[in-house]
Design a protein around this motif. Structure first.
Motif, short mmCIF file in Angstrom:
data_model
loop_
_atom_site.label_atom_id
_atom_site.label_comp_id
_atom_site.label_asym_id
_atom_site.label_seq_id
_atom_site.Cartn_x
_atom_site.Cartn_y
_atom_site.Cartn_z
N ALA A 276 0.87 -1.43 0.02
CA ALA A 276 -0.04 0.05 -0.11
C ALA A 276 0.81 1.37 0.12
N ASP A 277 0.32 2.32 -0.59
CA ASP A 277 1.32 3.69 -0.37
C ASP A 277 0.83 4.27 0.95
N TYR A 278 1.58 3.81 1.86
CA TYR A 278 1.75 4.39 3.29
C TYR A 278 1.83 6.04 3.30
N ASN A 279 2.72 6.45 2.48
CA ASN A 279 3.05 8.00 2.76
C ASN A 279 2.44 8.85 1.84
N ALA A 280 1.53 8.32 0.81
CA ALA A 280 0.72 8.93 0.06
C ALA A 280 1.64 9.95 -1.25
N ASP A 281 2.84 9.06 -1.54
CA ASP A 281 3.70 9.87 -2.59
C ASP A 281 3.12 9.33 -4.13
N GLY A 282 2.43 8.65 -4.05
CA GLY A 282 1.81 7.91 -5.39
C GLY A 282 2.66 6.70 -5.70
N TYR A 283 3.24 6.20 -4.93
CA TYR A 283 4.20 4.97 -5.17
C TYR A 283 3.73 3.83 -3.97
N VAL A 284 3.47 2.75 -4.55
CA VAL A 284 2.98 1.53 -3.68
C VAL A 284 4.44 0.94 -2.99
N ASP A 285 4.20 1.06 -1.58
CA ASP A 285 5.38 0.56 -0.93
C ASP A 285 5.08 -1.09 -0.40
N VAL A 286 5.86 -1.74 0.32
CA VAL A 286 5.55 -3.16 0.73
C VAL A 286 6.02 -3.47 2.05
N TYR A 287 5.23 -3.94 2.72
CA TYR A 287 5.24 -4.34 4.20
C TYR A 287 5.53 -6.08 4.12
N VAL A 288 6.40 -6.50 4.92
CA VAL A 288 6.73 -8.00 5.19
C VAL A 288 6.61 -8.26 6.54
#
Length: 562
Positions: A276-288
């Motif tokens: 999900a894009d947790y920091n709303a910068d337009g790019y999706v991040d990954v949590y493991v």
């Protein structure tokens, strides 16, 4: 005359014979038709409970198998996931369930004559399901752990990626009710690893879904040293396996870009993976969510690379500063401040990470009331959902023993507002008094009646399906997003709605819960409001779309503008 009369007599006798045979055939056909109709399943009438367990009555006869008769290793205890998906695009969500099977390196005793396999259930649209596994060609044999669903080639039909003990599998949806195994051509088998979690996401916003695969550990069936009451060696007895990031080249195949994108996984034993894009910068991040080791939060640098900010963000460890037995991750804005928060289930107190902005989170699991209620359970799949349609997200959590087939009760935490949650499970249904060996679970509106139902897979036991009987006493709105320039599934799209003076934010995700995936549509409860005054959609392409004065209680299809 006599001969003529005899000929007439013979003719009429033959005619009567034919009429009789025809009548028998017609009545036989009608009898078979009536018999078939009689055998059709019907969902049971609603009882007075909020959630009603109805799996056997609606055709869900899945029983999970660990592959043999004895739970004797960490591979068998780790499974298993499930997903809601509309594989035939008829508007009703179907169910795919992963399963274990007999594997020589794992199995004890002789190989069974009919090994277990994965199963696909088609939603008939009348509240019941039929097993179409064989027809669809999706059964296996694989020792499957998790599932993630995404339309990787943007042809309008969802495809299936299975994370397995052994080579992973990509099943291409042919659009005719069947699937084909395109793993080798696509280049996404990942080798003979022990993959558990995986998730689809478009990390570079090129309109094609990429995939992050979380690998667990190097299982050695010969290693036997362990503390006897534990039953078998735990995860730290084995070396970890590195995760893999596959980039979709848009031509039906993928490239391994793990190293090129800076994914350095030295000691992570991945369980659940979410994006999900947790920091709303337009790019999706990954949590493991890693088992017994620090969790990763891979921050996406505009599609050019990733940096682990788990520790710096406050999401690498629990509130007590420990690396827990993390199982699954889900994202939602639980407090309505416009920032995506996270919930991590584990074997004790769990972690509810409140997003404070500027890339920092605070674990408020104790203050929220979740930790005390979770402490006696081993939590596996956890998902945000608004079960009562009151306009804020609650949490469903499936529970079950780690190394034994002992059951725990599942839990529903109701959002009380003000950062507080309350375990209301036993007030909702007698189901929450049952003990099950829970693992994966998916949430979604299976009967399109406006409230969220839950399907749960139990290790070595029958599945459970709890139908929501009362959530739609409040109003709701469900959005079915279709990308054009963005990936067709619109994974990564952020939606904000305003209704009755209240704002809600949600993001379109792939995986949610433990090795599982929920309803591909975004669901919002809006209480007693009858209109959503404004909908704003930020598509992964960067386009922003607005809609105004949308009536409640409908499933609304929205296509990204060209």
């Amino acid at each position: 005359m006599a001969n003529h009369g005899n000929r007439h007599s013979v003719f009429f006798n033959k005619l009567l014979e034919l009429l009789f045979i025809g009548t028998v055939i017609i009545s036989g056909c009608q009898s078979k038709k009536q018999s078939k109709q009689t055998n059709l399943l019907e969902p049971p009438l609603s009882n007075d409970e909020f959630f009603q367990e109805i799996a056997p009555q609606i055709g869900l006869d899945f029983v999970h198998s660990i592959g043999d008769d004895e739970l004797s290793n960490i591979v068998e205890s780790s499974g298993v996931g499930t997903a809601f998906l509309d594989f035939d695009q008829d508007g009703f969500i179907d169910i795919y369930v992963c399963n274990g099977t007999w594997v020589e390196s794992l199995g004890s005793g002789e190989k069974p004559k009919n090994p277990s396999h994965n199963q696909l259930y088609h939603n008939l649209g009348n509240g019941t399901f039929e097993d179409v596994t064989e027809k669809a060609g999706v059964g296996g044999p694989w020792y499957s752990m998790g599932i993630t669903v995404g339309d990787y080639n943007n042809d309008g039909y969802p495809d299936i990626y299975l994370s397995n003990f052994g080579e992973n599998v990509l099943l291409h949806n042919k659009g005719d009710g069947t699937f084909s195994d395109v793993t080798q051509r696509a280049g996404v088998s990942g080798g003979k690893m022990f993959s558990v979690g995986a998730t689809w996401f478009d990390y570079d916003n090129d309109g094609f879904l990429d995939i992050y695969v979380g690998n667990y550990l190097n299982f050695d069936p010969e290693y036997k040293y362990y503390y006897a009451p534990d039953g078998f060696p735990g995860p730290l007895a084995y070396d970890s396996q590195p995760d893999i990031l596959f980039h979709n080249n848009g031509k039906g195949s993928f490239n391994d870009v793990t190293e090129a994108m800076g994914i350095v996984d030295l000691d992570g034993r991945a369980m659940g993976v979410g994006a999900a894009d947790y920091n709303a910068d337009g790019y999706v991040d990954v949590y493991v969510a890693n088992d017994h080791t620090v969790n990763y939060l891979w921050q996406n640098n505009e599609g050019k690379g990733f940096k682990d900010v788990g520790t710096m963000s406050g999401t690498g460890f629990s509130q007590s500063g420990e690396a827990t037995v993390s199982m699954s991750v889900d994202f939602a804005d639980f407090n309505g401040d416009g920032l995506l928060d996270m919930f991590i289930s584990d074997d004790t107190y769990c972690s509810l990470y409140e997003n404070l902005g500027d890339g920092v989170f605070s674990d408020i699991s104790y203050a929220s009331g979740i930790s005390v209620a979770s402490g006696q359970f081993v939590g596996w799949s956890s998902s945000f959902l608004d079960y009562d349609n009151d306009g804020d997200v609650d949490i469903f959590k499936s529970n079950g023993e780690l190394k034994h087939l002992y059951g725990h009760e599942d839990q529903m935490f109701e959002n009380q507002g003000g950062g507080k949650f309350k375990d209301v499970s036993v007030n909702l249904s007698s189901y929450f008094q049952e003990e099950n060996v829970g693992r994966g679970a998916c949430t979604g509106d299976y009967d399109n009646d406006g409230d969220i139902d839950v399907f749960i897979v139990n290790l070595g036991n029958p599945c459970k399906f709890i139908r929501n009987n009362k959530g739609n006493q409040n109003n709701w709105l469900t959005l079915d997003l279709k990308g054009t320039k963005s990936n067709r599934d619109a994974i990564g799209a952020t939606v904000t709605i305003s209704s009755g003076g209240q704002k809600q934010l949600a993001q379109k995700k792939s995986t949610s819960g433990y090795l599982s995936q929920g309803d591909p549509r975004l669901h919002f409860g809006i209480g007693q409001n009858t209109v959503v005054e404004k909908i704003e959609i930020k598509w992964p392409s960067g386009k922003v779309q607005e809609m105004n004065d949308v009536p409640a209680n409908q499933i609304l299809k929205i296509v990204e503008p060209e």
